[in-house]
Structure formats: C-alpha cells, structure tokens
Motif scaffolding. Structure first.
Motif, PDB file in Angstrom:
ATOM      1  N   TYR A 170       0.867  -1.167   0.000  1.00  0.00           N
ATOM      2  CA  TYR A 170       0.000   0.000   0.000  1.00  0.00           C
ATOM      3  C   TYR A 170       0.909   1.223   0.000  1.00  0.00           C
ATOM      4  O   TYR A 170       2.121   1.109   0.100  1.00  0.00           O
ATOM      5  CB  TYR A 170      -0.897  -0.005   1.239  1.00  0.00           C
ATOM      6  N   PHE A 181      -0.842   7.096   3.367  1.00  0.00           N
ATOM      7  CA  PHE A 181      -2.177   7.696   3.335  1.00  0.00           C
ATOM      8  C   PHE A 181      -3.216   6.851   2.613  1.00  0.00           C
ATOM      9  O   PHE A 181      -4.334   7.308   2.396  1.00  0.00           O
ATOM     10  CB  PHE A 181      -2.169   9.137   2.823  1.00  0.00           C
ATOM     11  N   ASP A 182      -2.887   5.622   2.232  1.00  0.00           N
ATOM     12  CA  ASP A 182      -3.909   4.687   1.741  1.00  0.00           C
ATOM     13  C   ASP A 182      -4.710   4.190   2.946  1.00  0.00           C
ATOM     14  O   ASP A 182      -4.165   4.014   4.039  1.00  0.00           O
ATOM     15  CB  ASP A 182      -3.276   3.464   1.069  1.00  0.00           C
ATOM     16  N   THR A 183      -5.991   3.947   2.723  1.00  0.00           N
ATOM     17  CA  THR A 183      -6.831   3.320   3.743  1.00  0.00           C
ATOM     18  C   THR A 183      -6.888   1.837   3.434  1.00  0.00           C
ATOM     19  O   THR A 183      -7.212   1.442   2.310  1.00  0.00           O
ATOM     20  CB  THR A 183      -8.254   3.914   3.741  1.00  0.00           C
ATOM     21  N   ASN A 237      -8.714  -1.606   4.363  1.00  0.00           N
ATOM     22  CA  ASN A 237      -9.857  -2.237   5.016  1.00  0.00           C
ATOM     23  C   ASN A 237      -9.502  -3.681   5.331  1.00  0.00           C
ATOM     24  O   ASN A 237      -9.024  -4.413   4.453  1.00  0.00           O
ATOM     25  CB  ASN A 237     -11.091  -2.197   4.109  1.00  0.00           C
ATOM     26  N   VAL A 286       0.499   2.999  11.462  1.00  0.00           N
ATOM     27  CA  VAL A 286      -0.879   3.159  10.981  1.00  0.00           C
ATOM     28  C   VAL A 286      -1.730   3.882  12.010  1.00  0.00           C
ATOM     29  O   VAL A 286      -1.443   3.860  13.206  1.00  0.00           O
ATOM     30  CB  VAL A 286      -1.533   1.789  10.660  1.00  0.00           C
ATOM     31  N   LYS A 287      -2.775   4.518  11.509  1.00  0.00           N
ATOM     32  CA  LYS A 287      -3.776   5.137  12.373  1.00  0.00           C
ATOM     33  C   LYS A 287      -5.057   4.331  12.225  1.00  0.00           C
ATOM     34  O   LYS A 287      -5.526   4.105  11.103  1.00  0.00           O
ATOM     35  CB  LYS A 287      -4.019   6.584  11.953  1.00  0.00           C
ATOM     36  N   LEU A 346      -8.891   3.883  12.164  1.00  0.00           N
ATOM     37  CA  LEU A 346     -10.039   4.745  11.901  1.00  0.00           C
ATOM     38  C   LEU A 346     -11.272   4.183  12.589  1.00  0.00           C
ATOM     39  O   LEU A 346     -11.365   2.978  12.840  1.00  0.00           O
ATOM     40  CB  LEU A 346     -10.267   4.866  10.392  1.00  0.00           C
ATOM     41  N   ARG A 370     -10.403  -0.435   9.847  1.00  0.00           N
ATOM     42  CA  ARG A 370      -9.835   0.429   8.803  1.00  0.00           C
ATOM     43  C   ARG A 370      -8.605   1.122   9.360  1.00  0.00           C
ATOM     44  O   ARG A 370      -8.649   1.704  10.446  1.00  0.00           O
ATOM     45  CB  ARG A 370     -10.848   1.464   8.335  1.00  0.00           C
ATOM     46  N   PHE A 371      -7.519   1.026   8.613  1.00  0.00           N
ATOM     47  CA  PHE A 371      -6.262   1.661   8.994  1.00  0.00           C
ATOM     48  C   PHE A 371      -5.836   2.634   7.910  1.00  0.00           C
ATOM     49  O   PHE A 371      -6.038   2.382   6.721  1.00  0.00           O
ATOM     50  CB  PHE A 371      -5.146   0.625   9.162  1.00  0.00           C
ATOM     51  N   LEU A 372      -5.183   3.719   8.330  1.00  0.00           N
ATOM     52  CA  LEU A 372      -4.591   4.679   7.422  1.00  0.00           C
ATOM     53  C   LEU A 372      -3.075   4.560   7.538  1.00  0.00           C
ATOM     54  O   LEU A 372      -2.528   4.658   8.642  1.00  0.00           O
ATOM     55  CB  LEU A 372      -5.029   6.105   7.797  1.00  0.00           C
TER      56      LEU A 372
END
Length: 183
Positions: free
Chosen positions: A32, A35-37, A39, A65-66, A68, A127-129
């Motif tokens: 990835y 800044f890709d999300t 799922n 990762v963040k 969401l 969901r991770f950013l």
C-alpha cells in the motif's frame, strides 16, 4: 506384592478437534502507499465448535498506521465495525475499544452469538490509514500474563476454548502514491 499384576486400567475415550481461528482479509494488494486506507475484514471460523461468545485482542503499531473509527454512529472510537447481519442475529458487542492503558491495542468481545454454521463468519471490519513507509504487523494476542487472552466460550458448558493463533499479518507501505508522468 512380588509377582502379582495390577488391575487393568479403564479404557477412556478422547476426542480431538481442530481449534477455531480468526482470519483477516485485506483490501487491495500490498504494498500500500502512505495515506492509503486499508480495510481489514475480520472473520471467525468455529471449526465445528458451538461458540457462545469470544474475546479477541489485537495489537498494531501506532507509528505505522492510524486506526479509523469502525462505527460513526456510536460515541467514541469503535475499532471494529460489526457486521450488520451478525448484529441482527442478537449477538451483542461486549467491548469494542482501544485498550485504556496502552494505545495500539484493540479489545473486542462479542457474546450471545447465534448457532453458527461450520464455516467462516464475517464478524466485521477494521480500517487503517498508512502513516509512513514501513512494514508493520497486525496480530492476535494471547497474553497469559494478563487479561488480554483471546478465547472463546463453549455454549454447552461455558468452558474456555483456546483458538489457534495464526502468525502476525504483515502490511507493507511504500512511499506516497504518485499520479502523473515522470519526465
């Protein structure tokens, strides 16, 4: 007494069954980009066990990762967006939070499950950013030195069923996504 035999032992039966397990399906293909999300679909396979509920503990790297919000309708960060079909069966979320002591730890519990088919069950999604160029992991935790023990409850007797814990899932993030042409 010398020369005498002991009474024969009783014959007992034992049944060995496969362990249930959790599985994660990732959207798209790795690597990835920053800044890709991503799922992540959370699935559970009971492998023939009649499960009443479970606790699922996962860890992730907050520098990579963040997480969401999985359910914007509920106040506070809900890591896992519970599958609406499963929610309609009467299954109840017992906990769905980030561990209050240490960030990067997901605590999830689901109880009052209906009788499940002997196949993968869609539990919900995360969901991770992506935050940086790195390789990171998402893993199921079974920490016997704390209360963060991923386990299941048998419907018939309330006994603890220990799931098979798969190796951690690796997620690769590479640079920023670039659009356009290089001259």
């Amino acid at each position: 007494v010398k020369g005498t035999f002991s009474v024969p032992s009783d014959t007992v039966k034992a049944i060995s069954r496969a362990q249930p397990f959790f599985d994660f399906l990732f959207s798209g293909n790795s690597p990835y980009h920053i800044f890709d999300t991503v799922n992540v679909t959370v699935q559970f396979n009971p492998v023939g066990h009649d499960v009443q509920g479970f606790s699922l503990f996962m860890d992730y790297d907050t520098l990579a990762v963040k997480l969401l919000d999985g359910d914007l309708k509920v106040e506070g960060l809900q890591p896992i967006g519970v599958d609406p079909v499963l929610a309609l069966t009467g299954a109840q979320v017992l906990q769905n939070r980030i561990d209050p002591i240490r960030n990067g730890r997901i605590d999830f519990g689901l109880g009052f499950l209906p009788e499940l088919e002997d196949a993968s069950v869609h539990v919900g999604s995360l969901r991770f950013l992506g935050l940086r160029d790195t390789t990171t992991r998402l893993w199921v935790v079974h920490d016997t030195s704390s209360t963060r023990q991923t386990a299941l409850t048998d419907r018939a007797n309330g006994g603890v069923i220990r799931p098979y814990i798969k190796p951690p899932n690796s997620i690769v993030f590479k640079n920023f996504r670039v659009k356009g042409q290089v001259a």
